[in-house]
Design an enzyme around this catalytic site. Structure first.
Site, PDB file in Angstrom:
ATOM      1  N   SER A  46       0.819  -1.210   0.000  1.00 53.28           N
ATOM      2  CA  SER A  46       0.000   0.000   0.000  1.00 53.28           C
ATOM      3  C   SER A  46       0.859   1.268   0.000  1.00 53.28           C
ATOM      4  CB  SER A  46      -0.954  -0.055   1.201  1.00 53.28           C
ATOM      5  OG  SER A  46      -2.002   0.865   1.058  1.00 53.28           O
ATOM      6  N   ASP A  70      10.321   5.268 -10.218  1.00 53.93           N
ATOM      7  CA  ASP A  70       9.939   5.930 -11.471  1.00 53.93           C
ATOM      8  C   ASP A  70      10.719   7.217 -11.718  1.00 53.93           C
ATOM      9  OD1 ASP A  70       8.158   3.960 -12.122  1.00 53.93           O
ATOM     10  OD2 ASP A  70       6.395   5.000 -11.353  1.00 53.93           O
ATOM     11  N   LYS A 102      -0.895  -4.192  -3.257  1.00 50.52           N
ATOM     12  CA  LYS A 102      -2.185  -3.581  -2.918  1.00 50.52           C
ATOM     13  C   LYS A 102      -2.201  -2.151  -3.440  1.00 50.52           C
ATOM     14  CE  LYS A 102      -5.524  -2.560   0.712  1.00 50.52           C
ATOM     15  NZ  LYS A 102      -5.764  -1.167   0.314  1.00 50.52           N
TER      16      LYS A 102
END
Length: 691
Positions: A473, A484, A498
């Site tokens: 999460s 990224d 999740k």
């Protein structure tokens, strides 16, 4: 309406007058057991259907096909191993199954209670039969037959008649007795244990109330949307509203009821169970004893709330747990746990520095451990200046590490199952200037960017993030942003996966937790289901076929949307390729890494070859000791490499597990150190490449 409002919104109930007008069903018909739905539950059912049909992320056409799925899900909830319902029962129940959701929309829920009553009658017959066999003498059972028992019956046909049931039930009892014999118990002990177990289950079955049945029934419907959409009865809602790390404060673990067993779902960092170093998510607790010498109480089939009562107790007191490991070693083990209250400071971020010599050079590296993404929301909303949060604590720790002139920092997110979304977003701002951190998309396909507003990052030096299968999460949101933006190298094993957000909606009775949005990385890739693949992968301590979002029924799928216009830093791929090459060469020489790989291979081998299990005691003993000896050989190979004394037998392994000694100082159990040590070496390589 903005995404932020959607996530925070508390939907208001329709007026009670509407429900009284809509309800066309009489709630006066009671089942034979006396269990019957209440008017409040009927209203809650209508509320649930309306809220989910309008606001749930996943669209579910409320048609005949969905009704059939609803019935199947409910039957699977009650009888996952297809041991109780008969073919004739299923044929009868399917006759009008296409009306289940239509009835649910109108608050007609008696059918769910009728189905439960049928299940209960079969279950009572099962328990009565098992008790009869025990009273007739377990020694009269045949332990020399060539018969086998299917380990998992969920994909098999329903039983044809009661004769087939009795054959299966006797097989199941023989298997249970053999398991206990392999655990070293004699026939008299097993007889007493199983008699108590089945009598307790009979008692538990008679204690079930309308609230329990309604929760089972309505959740069979809600979980058609996704596994995180659930109805909480008033009692469960009360527990859920307490910080979950405190609601099970006795041992510091979150538990779930799974097919008659109590399974460890999550271990709270810094809690008593975590400190033992032995237990892990997926392990099953089968018995509990109070104190060092207390008698074990069998908890198989016991209600979760009653188990929690047994686990709670005064701080400093000892509770002993009999546990079946989630791997393929069937022998139960006993662990002692000292009860304690989870202190906030033990959940707080911490920092350490390590000196490491690599290629004749010395490096000082900071390790920043973040167990959870926490925020004292009450103090924050009250406007207090000293409210506690992950980002505030990490900011101060970063300043401290910078003052110590570290060459780089590793953020340890292993075991961090998430927490506050806002904290995950704010934390990115400590490492990158004001940027998008994550995208959320709602059920109308509307997207909203969540971003950090901090213009000047606190730390701009070299960075790595260490994750494992239990990183989930909010941990995944932060890690994905670091990956990224090419801000950090990611080390460890694949994360949980999740990538959805839930909100809580109070109902007239109980609460509804449901998924309102899905998270996406700034690159447009979903976190959901697949998780995050590290740049440098370590062997996994946890079985990703048993733990992770992808293992949950009806989990939302992985997908891609349009990325944000984010601007990543220069690519790290060339450096990562070089780091991976060096790591692969070292990995073959790392004892603990090879030990973990060997255990995973043994586990995989056992799973692949077992669809049935022998009911012949001699064959089972042979299989059992063969498996135990393979495990012992792997254990001793590792101990030999670590220059530790070899173990002579499997019993020595069990004694080591049973000793009431905190294992942190024991060299063999320092798996965290093994991963940290290699992460330090990889990071030293990274520092070198940047220089």
């Amino acid at each position: 309406m903005s995404m932020k409002q959607l996530i925070k919104i508390k939907y208001y109930l329709l007026s009670s007058l509407l429900f009284f007008l809509v309800l066309s069903v009489s709630l006066t018909t009671a089942a034979e057991s006396g269990l019957k739905p209440t008017l409040a539950q009927a209203i809650a059912a209508i509320n649930t259907v309306q809220i989910l049909s309008r606001h749930a992320y996943e669209s579910l056409p409320l048609n005949n096909k969905a009704s059939d799925r609803f019935l199947k899900a409910y039957l699977n909830t009650l009888d996952p191993q297809k041991s109780f319902f008969l073919l004739a029962d299923i044929a009868y129940l399917k006759k009008n199954s296409h009306r289940l959701i239509h009835d649910l929309k109108k608050g007609k829920i008696e059918r769910g209670f009728s189905i439960f009553e049928l299940y209960r009658q079969h279950y009572i017959r099962y328990l009565s039969y098992q008790l009869k066999l025990i009273n007739d003498g377990l020694q009269n059972l045949n332990f020399n037959s060539k018969r086998e028992l299917y380990i998992d019956r969920k994909n098999m046909q329903w039983l044809a008649d009661t004769k087939s049931q009795y054959v299966l039930w006797k097989k199941q009892l023989i298997n249970t007795v053999i398991n206990e014999m392999l655990n070293g118990k004699n026939m008299s002990e097993i007889s007493i244990q199983l008699k108590n177990r089945y009598q307790n289950q009979l008692h538990q079955l008679n204690q079930i109330n309308a609230e329990d049945v309604f929760q089972l029934y309505i959740n069979a419907f809600t979980m058609l949307y996704d596994p995180h959409t659930q109805y909480f009865s008033p009692l469960r809602a009360q527990n859920f509203n307490i910080d979950m790390s405190l609601s099970f404060e006795g041992i510091g673990a979150i538990l779930q009821y799974n097919n008659g067993h109590i399974k460890i779902e999550k271990i709270i960092s810094g809690g008593p169970v975590a400190k033992t170093g032995h237990l892990k998510p997926g392990d099953k607790i089968i018995a509990i004893a109070e104190g060092v010498n207390g008698k074990f109480k069998d908890i198989v089939g016991m209600r979760l709330n009653d188990v929690v009562k047994l686990l709670r107790g005064p701080k400093g007191s000892i509770v002993r747990l009999e546990v079946i490991s989630s791997d393929q070693q069937r022998k139960a083990k006993i662990y002692s746990v000292v009860r304690d209250i989870i202190k906030l400071k033990e959940q707080s971020a911490k920092a350490k520095t390590f000196m490491i010599r690599h290629n004749n050079k010395n490096y000082k590296i900071g390790i920043l451990q973040i167990p959870g993404f926490y925020l004292d929301f009450k103090a924050f909303t009250a406007g207090k200046n000293d409210y506690k949060s992950t980002t505030r604590d990490v900011k101060e720790l970063l300043k401290k590490l910078k003052n110590e002139n570290v060459d780089g920092i590793i953020i340890d997110l292993r075991g961090n199952s998430g927490g506050s979304l806002q904290e995950a977003i704010d934390l990115t701002g400590l490492f990158i200037p004001a940027s998008d951190a994550v995208i959320a998309r709602d059920n109308q396909q509307r997207t909203e960017r969540f971003f950090s507003k901090r213009k000047n990052p606190v730390y701009t030096g070299l960075l790595a993030v260490l994750v494992d299968r239990l990183s989930a999460s909010a941990s995944e949101i932060f890690t994905a942003a670091m990956q990224d933006y090419n801000r950090a190298i990611i080390i460890g094993s694949k994360t949980y996966g999740k990538g959805s957000v839930q909100t809580l909606q109070p109902l007239n009775e109980g609460q509804l937790k449901f998924t309102v949005a899905k998270f996406y990385r700034v690159s447009g890739k979903s976190i959901q289901n697949k998780g995050i693949v590290p740049d440098i992968e370590f062997p996994a301590l946890f079985d990703d076929e048993a733990i992770g979002e992808n293992t949950l029924l009806n989990a939302l799928p992985w997908d891609i949307i349009k990325p944000t216009s984010y601007k990543p830093l220069p690519s790290l791929q060339k450096k990562i390729s070089c780091l991976n090459k060096n790591f692969k060469q070292r990995e073959k020489l790392l004892p603990f890494f090879q030990y973990v790989k060997s255990l995973r291979l043994l586990n995989k081998k056992q799973k692949s070859k077992e669809t049935t299990i022998s009911l012949n005691l001699k064959n089972r003993e042979k299989e059992f000791y063969l498996l135990q000896n393979e495990y012992l050989a792997i254990k001793n190979q590792f101990r030999k490499q670590m220059r530790l004394p070899l173990l002579e037998s499997v019993d020595d392994v069990e004694k080591k597990h049973s000793e009431f000694v905190p294992p942190a100082a024991e060299k063999e159990n320092s798996q965290n150190d093994a991963f940290i040590n290699e992460a330090l070496v990889i990071f030293s390589d990274y520092i070198e490449k940047n220089r």
